[in-house]
Design a protein around this motif. Structure first.
Motif, PDB file in Angstrom:
ATOM      1  N   HIS A   5      -9.583 105.812  60.754  1.00  0.00           N
ATOM      2  CA  HIS A   5      -8.650 105.440  59.698  1.00  0.00           C
ATOM      3  C   HIS A   5      -7.507 106.449  59.710  1.00  0.00           C
ATOM      4  CE1 HIS A   5     -10.852 108.725  57.786  1.00  0.00           C
ATOM      5  NE2 HIS A   5      -9.737 108.916  57.089  1.00  0.00           N
ATOM      6  N   TYR A   6      -6.523 106.221  58.872  1.00  0.00           N
ATOM      7  CA  TYR A   6      -5.523 107.251  58.614  1.00  0.00           C
ATOM      8  C   TYR A   6      -4.954 107.051  57.222  1.00  0.00           C
ATOM      9  CZ  TYR A   6      -1.905 103.758  59.825  1.00  0.00           C
ATOM     10  OH  TYR A   6      -1.103 102.644  59.863  1.00  0.00           O
ATOM     11  N   LEU A   7      -4.518 108.167  56.637  1.00  0.00           N
ATOM     12  CA  LEU A   7      -3.888 108.144  55.325  1.00  0.00           C
ATOM     13  C   LEU A   7      -2.420 108.527  55.467  1.00  0.00           C
ATOM     14  CD1 LEU A   7      -6.486 109.952  53.004  1.00  0.00           C
ATOM     15  CD2 LEU A   7      -6.361 107.541  53.640  1.00  0.00           C
ATOM     16  N   ASP A   8      -1.582 107.974  54.616  1.00  0.00           N
ATOM     17  CA  ASP A   8      -0.184 108.387  54.588  1.00  0.00           C
ATOM     18  C   ASP A   8      -0.090 109.779  53.968  1.00  0.00           C
ATOM     19  OD1 ASP A   8       0.708 105.926  55.633  1.00  0.00           O
ATOM     20  OD2 ASP A   8       0.612 105.021  53.626  1.00  0.00           O
ATOM     21  N   LEU A   9       0.656 110.653  54.612  1.00  0.00           N
ATOM     22  CA  LEU A   9       0.774 112.035  54.155  1.00  0.00           C
ATOM     23  C   LEU A   9       2.240 112.436  54.037  1.00  0.00           C
ATOM     24  CD1 LEU A   9      -2.008 113.573  56.422  1.00  0.00           C
ATOM     25  CD2 LEU A   9      -2.133 113.274  53.946  1.00  0.00           C
ATOM     26  N   PRO A  10       2.562 113.351  53.139  1.00  0.00           N
ATOM     27  CA  PRO A  10       3.952 113.784  53.013  1.00  0.00           C
ATOM     28  C   PRO A  10       4.393 114.599  54.222  1.00  0.00           C
ATOM     29  CG  PRO A  10       2.524 115.129  51.631  1.00  0.00           C
ATOM     30  CD  PRO A  10       1.674 114.016  52.171  1.00  0.00           C
ATOM     31  N   ALA A  11       5.693 114.753  54.367  1.00  0.00           N
ATOM     32  CA  ALA A  11       6.233 115.574  55.446  1.00  0.00           C
ATOM     33  C   ALA A  11       5.859 117.032  55.210  1.00  0.00           C
ATOM     34  CB  ALA A  11       7.749 115.409  55.522  1.00  0.00           C
ATOM     35  N   LEU A  12       5.701 117.765  56.279  1.00  0.00           N
ATOM     36  CA  LEU A  12       5.401 119.186  56.170  1.00  0.00           C
ATOM     37  C   LEU A  12       6.647 119.956  55.737  1.00  0.00           C
ATOM     38  CD1 LEU A  12       3.321 119.618  59.439  1.00  0.00           C
ATOM     39  CD2 LEU A  12       2.434 119.558  57.104  1.00  0.00           C
ATOM     40  N   PRO A  13       6.481 121.075  55.052  1.00  0.00           N
ATOM     41  CA  PRO A  13       7.634 121.878  54.650  1.00  0.00           C
ATOM     42  C   PRO A  13       8.325 122.512  55.846  1.00  0.00           C
ATOM     43  CG  PRO A  13       5.580 122.995  54.109  1.00  0.00           C
ATOM     44  CD  PRO A  13       5.218 121.613  54.555  1.00  0.00           C
ATOM     45  N   GLN A  14       9.518 123.034  55.624  1.00  0.00           N
ATOM     46  CA  GLN A  14      10.319 123.615  56.701  1.00  0.00           C
ATOM     47  C   GLN A  14       9.690 124.883  57.262  1.00  0.00           C
ATOM     48  OE1 GLN A  14      13.066 122.284  58.052  1.00  0.00           O
ATOM     49  NE2 GLN A  14      13.351 123.960  59.502  1.00  0.00           N
ATOM     50  N   GLY A  15       9.225 125.762  56.405  1.00  0.00           N
ATOM     51  CA  GLY A  15       8.619 127.005  56.859  1.00  0.00           C
ATOM     52  C   GLY A  15       9.628 128.128  56.986  1.00  0.00           C
ATOM     53  N   PRO A  16       9.172 129.387  56.936  1.00  0.00           N
ATOM     54  CA  PRO A  16      10.075 130.539  57.033  1.00  0.00           C
ATOM     55  C   PRO A  16      10.621 130.705  58.448  1.00  0.00           C
ATOM     56  CG  PRO A  16       7.802 131.273  56.961  1.00  0.00           C
ATOM     57  CD  PRO A  16       7.764 129.791  56.744  1.00  0.00           C
ATOM     58  N   SER A  17      11.767 131.364  58.553  1.00  0.00           N
ATOM     59  CA  SER A  17      12.428 131.533  59.852  1.00  0.00           C
ATOM     60  C   SER A  17      12.394 132.964  60.361  1.00  0.00           C
ATOM     61  CB  SER A  17      13.885 131.068  59.765  1.00  0.00           C
ATOM     62  OG  SER A  17      14.583 131.814  58.781  1.00  0.00           O
ATOM     63  N   ASP A  18      11.831 133.897  59.575  1.00  0.00           N
ATOM     64  CA  ASP A  18      11.753 135.279  60.040  1.00  0.00           C
ATOM     65  C   ASP A  18      10.525 135.953  59.448  1.00  0.00           C
ATOM     66  OD1 ASP A  18      12.384 136.475  57.430  1.00  0.00           O
ATOM     67  OD2 ASP A  18      14.419 135.764  57.786  1.00  0.00           O
ATOM     68  N   LEU A  19      10.331 137.211  59.841  1.00  0.00           N
ATOM     69  CA  LEU A  19       9.125 137.943  59.484  1.00  0.00           C
ATOM     70  C   LEU A  19       9.261 138.804  58.234  1.00  0.00           C
ATOM     71  CD1 LEU A  19       8.341 139.133  63.117  1.00  0.00           C
ATOM     72  CD2 LEU A  19       6.891 137.584  61.798  1.00  0.00           C
ATOM     73  N   ASN A  20      10.400 138.772  57.590  1.00  0.00           N
ATOM     74  CA  ASN A  20      10.660 139.725  56.521  1.00  0.00           C
ATOM     75  C   ASN A  20       9.599 139.723  55.427  1.00  0.00           C
ATOM     76  OD1 ASN A  20      13.033 140.868  57.550  1.00  0.00           O
ATOM     77  ND2 ASN A  20      14.264 139.144  56.825  1.00  0.00           N
ATOM     78  N   ALA A  21       9.080 138.562  55.096  1.00  0.00           N
ATOM     79  CA  ALA A  21       8.134 138.473  53.980  1.00  0.00           C
ATOM     80  C   ALA A  21       6.749 139.005  54.331  1.00  0.00           C
ATOM     81  CB  ALA A  21       8.022 137.029  53.507  1.00  0.00           C
ATOM     82  N   VAL A  22       6.455 139.213  55.603  1.00  0.00           N
ATOM     83  CA  VAL A  22       5.111 139.637  55.983  1.00  0.00           C
ATOM     84  C   VAL A  22       5.050 141.087  56.451  1.00  0.00           C
ATOM     85  CG1 VAL A  22       4.492 137.281  56.635  1.00  0.00           C
ATOM     86  CG2 VAL A  22       5.263 138.868  58.397  1.00  0.00           C
ATOM     87  N   ILE A  23       6.193 141.751  56.576  1.00  0.00           N
ATOM     88  CA  ILE A  23       6.207 143.119  57.071  1.00  0.00           C
ATOM     89  C   ILE A  23       5.503 144.052  56.089  1.00  0.00           C
ATOM     90  CG2 ILE A  23       7.668 145.064  57.749  1.00  0.00           C
ATOM     91  CD1 ILE A  23       7.714 142.738  59.691  1.00  0.00           C
ATOM     92  N   ASP A  24       4.639 144.893  56.615  1.00  0.00           N
ATOM     93  CA  ASP A  24       3.931 145.904  55.825  1.00  0.00           C
ATOM     94  C   ASP A  24       4.858 147.102  55.636  1.00  0.00           C
ATOM     95  OD1 ASP A  24       2.239 147.747  54.717  1.00  0.00           O
ATOM     96  OD2 ASP A  24       0.676 147.592  56.257  1.00  0.00           O
ATOM     97  N   ARG A  25       5.356 147.283  54.425  1.00  0.00           N
ATOM     98  CA  ARG A  25       6.321 148.355  54.155  1.00  0.00           C
ATOM     99  C   ARG A  25       5.646 149.694  53.886  1.00  0.00           C
ATOM    100  NH1 ARG A  25      10.802 145.558  55.890  1.00  0.00           N
ATOM    101  NH2 ARG A  25      10.713 143.427  55.049  1.00  0.00           N
ATOM    102  N   GLU A  26       4.319 149.720  53.872  1.00  0.00           N
ATOM    103  CA  GLU A  26       3.598 150.960  53.569  1.00  0.00           C
ATOM    104  C   GLU A  26       3.102 151.671  54.819  1.00  0.00           C
ATOM    105  OE1 GLU A  26       3.485 151.969  50.427  1.00  0.00           O
ATOM    106  OE2 GLU A  26       4.593 150.148  49.879  1.00  0.00           O
TER     107      GLU A  26
END
Length: 381
Positions: free
Chosen positions: A213-234
């Motif tokens: 079977h299959y279900l209708d699903l929404p489109a996936l989000p765009q997603g981030p374009s760089d690493l800034n949000a995941v960098i460990d600043r400590e």
């Protein structure tokens, strides 16, 4: 309105990122299993209440009666080992010692006698599962799940739609026919971002032979374009490589890689890139990713499997270091995961061998909940 919890069994639980993803949606893990002690310890450090229901054992020793003793399980998840299916692995497929653990997952479900089988199963693995042994392995897996009574759907989702990491994975969702929602379709789905052409080809090949079977699903989000949000600043300054090691890194770059490296170094803005060590014609060398996100995190079995972080820009001297366990956690969507157990390498291994939280939560919100709790949305509105 309060929603009744969904009891779940988490096979090949690893460090618990499936639970991390689904617990906020009302999923209650009543049984979890993994063979690795370090993964069990990391799991319990984040979910201490699992001490009484985490079974650290080889799945070959697990029996269906072990689950019969539990509250009725509605959902079973299985991120079984990918090493025999991965293009970077040995490609032994489902006859391999690791990926062959799929058959024991199916066996445990078949052995459940005193309780109904889970209404829904969710399996996760690499895209190589679809091509292993010319597609024969996937066909046999779908056939086995169909024999257990499940109607099947196949999805493909790259984690880059949620986190700055390229991590393509395929998912098989099995639903007992009595639980199929009214909007479930039979046949071949249209090509979409969750069902690219190779996935629709799987449906076309198998939907008449097996229950699919299959279900209708929404489109996936765009997603981030760089690493800034995941960098460990400590990270302490001592973690950054010394001049000698940085020079060795730069000297190993190919001509094309060095052009890219210098362009980023001289740019007006500071940017981050990840790099892997590769072997080209017998020579070890470093390669930067073309884009500004991470490559697929791997289990850390050696230096070439670890990613380095490269800081470039403002015409300054480059800075390079290994990525940290916290950065690996962030790249897996596990930003609140507690790093309380294991060595740094064990932590890197655990995340490299896990699922991306955001991807599984998206599947939970848009697929699992509408099947298992179809009235929740209408009641909350």
């Amino acid at each position: 309105m309060e929603t009744t919890v969904i009891n779940a069994a988490e096979f090949f639980a690893g460090i618990g990122l499936v639970r991390t993803a689904l617990e906020p949606l009302g999923v209650n893990v009543v049984w979890a299993n993994d063979i690795k002690e370090a993964k069990r310890d990391a799991y319990l450090a984040n979910f201490p209440d699992a001490k009484d229901h985490f079974a650290r054992s080889d799945i070959r020793n697990v029996k269906g009666e072990d689950l019969d003793k539990l509250p009725e399980i509605e959902l079973a998840t299985s991120s079984f080992p990918c090493i025999d299916l991965s293009l970077a692995g040995n490609r032994r497929g489902l006859v391999g010692d690791q990926s062959g653990m799929f058959w024991h997952f199916a066996r445990v479900l078949e052995q459940m006698q005193d309780r109904p089988r889970p209404r829904v199963v969710l399996l996760e693995n690499v895209h190589g599962f679809a091509t292993s042994h010319g597609g024969k392995d996937l066909t046999e897996a779908l056939e086995r799940l169909s024999q257990l009574g499940y109607s099947l759907d196949v999805l493909a989702i790259d984690a880059k739609h949620f986190v700055p990491q390229s991590r393509p994975r395929m998912f098989i969702i099995g639903i007992m026919p009595a639980d199929l929602p009214k909007n479930a379709h039979v046949g071949v789905p249209e090509i979409s971002d969750v069902r690219p052409a190779w996935v629709t080809a799987i449906h076309k090949k198998h939907y008449e032979a097996f229950k699919m079977h299959y279900l209708d699903l929404p489109a996936l989000p765009q997603g981030p374009s760089d690493l800034n949000a995941v960098i460990d600043r400590e990270v302490p300054e001592s973690a950054w490589w010394d001049d000698r090691r940085v020079k060795a890194f730069v000297d190993s770059l190919s001509d094309g890689q060095r052009i890219r490296f210098e362009a980023l170094r001289k740019a007006d803005q500071l940017s981050y890139r990840t790099a892997y060590r590769r072997t080209r014609q017998g020579v070890s060398m470093w390669e930067l990713r073309r884009d500004a996100i991470a490559g697929c995190l791997r289990t850390t079995g050696g230096g070439s499997s670890k990613q380095a972080l490269v800081e470039l820009g403002h015409d300054r001297e480059p800075r390079i270091r290994w990525m940290t366990p916290r950065e690996y956690a962030n790249l897996m969507g596990a930003t609140d995961y507690k790093l309380l157990s294991g060595t740094p390498n064990q932590q890197l291994f655990g995340f490299g061998d896990a699922v991306v939280v955001d991807v599984v939560r998206w599947i939970g919100e848009h697929y699992l909940l509408p099947v298992l709790r179809p009235d929740t949305e209408s009641e909350d509105e």
